[in-house]
Every structure is written in structure tokens, then in C-alpha cells.
Design a protein around this motif. Structure first.
Motif, PDB file in Angstrom:
ATOM      1  N   ALA A 196       0.827  -1.207   0.000  1.00 51.59           N
ATOM      2  CA  ALA A 196       0.000   0.000   0.000  1.00 51.59           C
ATOM      3  C   ALA A 196       0.862   1.259   0.000  1.00 51.59           C
ATOM      4  N   LEU A 197       1.927   1.247   0.778  1.00 54.49           N
ATOM      5  CA  LEU A 197       2.833   2.398   0.803  1.00 54.49           C
ATOM      6  C   LEU A 197       3.471   2.642  -0.559  1.00 54.49           C
ATOM      7  N   ILE A 198       3.969   1.570  -1.172  1.00 57.04           N
ATOM      8  CA  ILE A 198       4.722   1.700  -2.418  1.00 57.04           C
ATOM      9  C   ILE A 198       3.841   2.172  -3.567  1.00 57.04           C
ATOM     10  N   VAL A 199       2.624   1.642  -3.667  1.00 55.88           N
ATOM     11  CA  VAL A 199       1.769   2.002  -4.799  1.00 55.88           C
ATOM     12  C   VAL A 199       0.933   3.248  -4.535  1.00 55.88           C
ATOM     13  N   GLY A 200       0.669   3.547  -3.259  1.00 58.11           N
ATOM     14  CA  GLY A 200      -0.260   4.619  -2.943  1.00 58.11           C
ATOM     15  C   GLY A 200       0.196   5.997  -3.346  1.00 58.11           C
ATOM     16  N   TRP A 201       1.471   6.293  -3.230  1.00 59.46           N
ATOM     17  CA  TRP A 201       1.946   7.646  -3.515  1.00 59.46           C
ATOM     18  C   TRP A 201       1.693   8.032  -4.970  1.00 59.46           C
ATOM     19  N   SER A 202       1.733   7.045  -5.871  1.00 60.07           N
ATOM     20  CA  SER A 202       1.567   7.344  -7.298  1.00 60.07           C
ATOM     21  C   SER A 202       0.176   7.867  -7.627  1.00 60.07           C
ATOM     22  N   SER A 221     -11.479   3.025   7.922  1.00 59.46           N
ATOM     23  CA  SER A 221     -12.697   3.791   7.669  1.00 59.46           C
ATOM     24  C   SER A 221     -12.520   4.764   6.509  1.00 59.46           C
ATOM     25  N   THR A 222     -11.391   5.474   6.442  1.00 62.18           N
ATOM     26  CA  THR A 222     -11.187   6.419   5.352  1.00 62.18           C
ATOM     27  C   THR A 222     -11.021   5.697   4.021  1.00 62.18           C
ATOM     28  N   THR A 223     -10.388   4.528   4.040  1.00 61.21           N
ATOM     29  CA  THR A 223     -10.234   3.756   2.810  1.00 61.21           C
ATOM     30  C   THR A 223     -11.586   3.269   2.306  1.00 61.21           C
ATOM     31  N   LEU A 224     -12.406   2.764   3.197  1.00 58.38           N
ATOM     32  CA  LEU A 224     -13.739   2.289   2.808  1.00 58.38           C
ATOM     33  C   LEU A 224     -14.618   3.446   2.335  1.00 58.38           C
ATOM     34  N   LEU A 225     -14.529   4.590   3.001  1.00 59.24           N
ATOM     35  CA  LEU A 225     -15.299   5.752   2.571  1.00 59.24           C
ATOM     36  C   LEU A 225     -14.856   6.232   1.193  1.00 59.24           C
ATOM     37  N   ALA A 226     -13.557   6.152   0.922  1.00 53.94           N
ATOM     38  CA  ALA A 226     -13.053   6.524  -0.404  1.00 53.94           C
ATOM     39  C   ALA A 226     -13.603   5.578  -1.472  1.00 53.94           C
ATOM     40  N   PHE A 227     -13.661   4.295  -1.151  1.00 50.74           N
ATOM     41  CA  PHE A 227     -14.188   3.310  -2.096  1.00 50.74           C
ATOM     42  C   PHE A 227     -15.670   3.549  -2.364  1.00 50.74           C
ATOM     43  N   VAL A 228     -16.437   3.763  -1.300  1.00 53.05           N
ATOM     44  CA  VAL A 228     -17.875   4.013  -1.454  1.00 53.05           C
ATOM     45  C   VAL A 228     -18.106   5.274  -2.292  1.00 53.05           C
ATOM     46  N   ALA A 229     -17.311   6.313  -2.033  1.00 56.75           N
ATOM     47  CA  ALA A 229     -17.483   7.578  -2.752  1.00 56.75           C
ATOM     48  C   ALA A 229     -17.237   7.410  -4.247  1.00 56.75           C
ATOM     49  N   VAL A 230     -16.196   6.689  -4.614  1.00 56.41           N
ATOM     50  CA  VAL A 230     -15.898   6.549  -6.043  1.00 56.41           C
ATOM     51  C   VAL A 230     -16.921   5.647  -6.724  1.00 56.41           C
ATOM     52  N   LYS A 260      -7.241  -0.163  -7.013  1.00 54.24           N
ATOM     53  CA  LYS A 260      -7.794  -1.434  -6.538  1.00 54.24           C
ATOM     54  C   LYS A 260      -6.758  -2.206  -5.720  1.00 54.24           C
ATOM     55  N   LEU A 261      -5.505  -2.181  -6.202  1.00 56.63           N
ATOM     56  CA  LEU A 261      -4.432  -2.860  -5.463  1.00 56.63           C
ATOM     57  C   LEU A 261      -4.232  -2.201  -4.099  1.00 56.63           C
ATOM     58  N   TYR A 262      -4.247  -0.866  -4.082  1.00 53.93           N
ATOM     59  CA  TYR A 262      -4.111  -0.157  -2.806  1.00 53.93           C
ATOM     60  C   TYR A 262      -5.255  -0.509  -1.874  1.00 53.93           C
ATOM     61  N   LEU A 263      -6.471  -0.539  -2.393  1.00 58.11           N
ATOM     62  CA  LEU A 263      -7.644  -0.847  -1.573  1.00 58.11           C
ATOM     63  C   LEU A 263      -7.506  -2.207  -0.908  1.00 58.11           C
ATOM     64  N   ILE A 264      -7.153  -3.226  -1.684  1.00 61.18           N
ATOM     65  CA  ILE A 264      -7.015  -4.582  -1.141  1.00 61.18           C
ATOM     66  C   ILE A 264      -5.909  -4.632  -0.097  1.00 61.18           C
ATOM     67  N   ALA A 265      -4.748  -4.039  -0.433  1.00 62.21           N
ATOM     68  CA  ALA A 265      -3.608  -4.059   0.488  1.00 62.21           C
ATOM     69  C   ALA A 265      -3.930  -3.302   1.770  1.00 62.21           C
ATOM     70  N   ASN A 276      -3.920  11.278 -17.591  1.00 64.67           N
ATOM     71  CA  ASN A 276      -3.555  10.602 -18.833  1.00 64.67           C
ATOM     72  C   ASN A 276      -3.569   9.083 -18.760  1.00 64.67           C
ATOM     73  N   ARG A 277      -3.591   8.539 -17.536  1.00 54.73           N
ATOM     74  CA  ARG A 277      -3.546   7.084 -17.395  1.00 54.73           C
ATOM     75  C   ARG A 277      -4.625   6.639 -16.411  1.00 54.73           C
ATOM     76  N   MET A 278      -5.857   6.960 -16.754  1.00 52.12           N
ATOM     77  CA  MET A 278      -6.950   6.700 -15.827  1.00 52.12           C
ATOM     78  C   MET A 278      -7.131   5.214 -15.563  1.00 52.12           C
ATOM     79  N   LYS A 279      -6.948   4.380 -16.586  1.00 51.56           N
ATOM     80  CA  LYS A 279      -7.097   2.939 -16.394  1.00 51.56           C
ATOM     81  C   LYS A 279      -6.059   2.430 -15.398  1.00 51.56           C
ATOM     82  N   LEU A 280      -4.814   2.900 -15.535  1.00 54.95           N
ATOM     83  CA  LEU A 280      -3.754   2.503 -14.613  1.00 54.95           C
ATOM     84  C   LEU A 280      -4.070   3.033 -13.207  1.00 54.95           C
ATOM     85  N   HIS A 281      -4.565   4.259 -13.130  1.00 55.15           N
ATOM     86  CA  HIS A 281      -4.937   4.844 -11.838  1.00 55.15           C
ATOM     87  C   HIS A 281      -5.960   3.955 -11.122  1.00 55.15           C
ATOM     88  N   ARG A 282      -6.929   3.462 -11.871  1.00 50.92           N
ATOM     89  CA  ARG A 282      -7.965   2.626 -11.270  1.00 50.92           C
ATOM     90  C   ARG A 282      -7.412   1.279 -10.827  1.00 50.92           C
TER      91      ARG A 282
END
Length: 213
Positions: free
Chosen positions: A61-67, A125-134, A86-91, A76-82
Motif C-alpha cells: 500500500a505504501l509503495i503504490v499509494g503515492w503514485s 474507515s477512510t479507505t472504505l469511505l473513499a471506495f464508497v465515494a468513487v 484497486k491494489l491499494y484498496l485490497i492491500a 492521462n492514465r486513468m485505467k492505470l490509476h484505477r
């Protein structure tokens, strides 16, 4: 987060500390914070499982989250962002849930335990709220909650910045660690709260392709 210097420092800290859990896997000795744990706890299979489910996905989560805070990637890379999201969410959910469990065994008594329990709750809680919001297409709320989520995640970095400062000041590990259990992440959230109240942040608008998951 528009500042390239701030993003660069965040990326370096995230990658270095994100890779740190590998040392626990590769070392044949008891290292790091494990040295503060009693042998009975280190031999407990449930605790061992919780510990590694916390530090390994947490490192991911630390390594991928900053990006996710690089504007060009979102634009420009919305698919990659998504996909990275998802990887950040699971981790984050794996590491936060395991952190909730092992926090009850934190070194430093109830002060440290309550600090790390509160951190786990804040991160989950903030991670789950971010997921629900998107999922609801509320990009602004998603963006705010992801800033808070990664600020909580980044507590793994700031914890290690505070340790060499506070331990000599306090003269002992335990009292320093009790303080660190709280200041490793609460100031992070307060900084994000301040950052998002700035006019420059308020002007950020979601792109049409970002408005839905």
C-alpha cells in the motif's frame, strides 16, 4: 498534491519503508520492533500471521499509494490509476484489519495499544469511505478520503522518523513509543486537513473520466 518536491519526498519515504518488511522475511535473527516482543508472543501462530498480514500488504500500500497523487497519472492514465487504486484498496484493507488485531499486543501498554487501534480504525474507515465515494461517482469525496487514507498509511514512515528523535529525548524506548503511537499519524491527518482547506486544493475539479469508477 501539486508540489513535486513534496511528492518526491513522499515517494522516497514510501518506497524505502515499503520495502522494509522484506528484511523481516530475509533475516534469520529477530530484528526491529520484534526485539521488543516477548518470546511467547513471537511463538504465537495467530500473532505471527497477523503481523505479516500487516507489514507485507502495508508495504505494498505504501509503495503504490503515492503514485495516485501524481496529477498526470490521473489525467492521462486513468485505467492505470484505477488498477493501482484497486491494489491499494485490497492491500490497505488487509493490512489495516491485521493491524487492528495486532494492536492489542502493541508494546507500551494501553497508551500505545489505543494509539495503534485508533490508527487502524482511521485507515480502514477512510479507505472504505473513499471506495464508497468513487462507486457513487462522488470524485471530490473520494479524493478527500484517499488523502486521509494515505496519510494514515504513511504513519509507517513517520513512525520511523520519530523514533530516532524521541527515544534519545525520552531516555527510554517505552515512553517514547507510547507517544509515537499517536504522533506517528495524527499530525499526518491534521496536515492533510490543513492542505485540503487551501484555496489551491479547493479549485481542483474532477475530470469527466474521473467522475465515475
Amino acid at each position: 498534491m501539486k508540489s513535486p518536491v513534496l511528492r518526491g519526498l513522499m515517494a522516497v519515504g514510501a518506497i524505502l519503508i515499503g520495502l522494509y518488511p522484506l528484511l523481516y522475511l530475509l533475516s534469520a535473527e529477530v530484528i526491529g520492533l520484534l526485539q521488543t516482543k516477548p518470546e511467547s508472543l513471537l511463538a504465537d501462530l495467530a500473532w505471527q500471521t497477523g503481523f505479516y498480514l500487516h507489514i507485507l500488504p502495508g508495504g505494498v500500500a505504501l509503495i503504490v499509494g503515492w503514485s495516485q497523487f501524481v496529477p498526470a497519472w490521473r489525467k492521462n492514465r486513468m485505467k492505470l490509476h484505477r488498477q493501482v487504486g484497486k491494489l491499494y484498496l485490497i492491500a490497505a484493507l488487509m493490512s489495516g484489519s491485521a493491524g487492528l488485531f495486532i494492536a492489542f499486543s502493541a508494546t507500551g501498554g494501553w497508551i500505545a495499544k489505543s494509539g495503534f487501534l485508533a490508527l487502524a480504525v482511521a485507515w480502514l474507515s477512510t479507505t472504505l469511505l473513499a471506495f464508497v465515494a468513487v462507486r457513487q461517482g462522488n470524485w471530490a469525496a473520494h479524493q478527500r478520503m484517499m488523502h486521509y487514507s494515505y496519510a494514515a498509511c504513511f504513519g509507517a514512515v513517520t513512525l520511523r522518523l520519530w523514533m530516532p528523535i524521541l527515544i534519545p529525548l525520552m531516555g527510554a524506548f517505552i515512553p517514547a513509543y507510547q507517544i509515537i503511537a499517536w504522533i506517528s499519524w495524527v499530525p499526518n491527518l491534521l496536515f492533510v486537513w490543513w492542505w485540503m482547506r487551501r484555496p489551491a486544493f479547493a479549485r481542483i475539479q474532477p475530470l469527466p473520466s474521473q467522475a465515475a469508477s
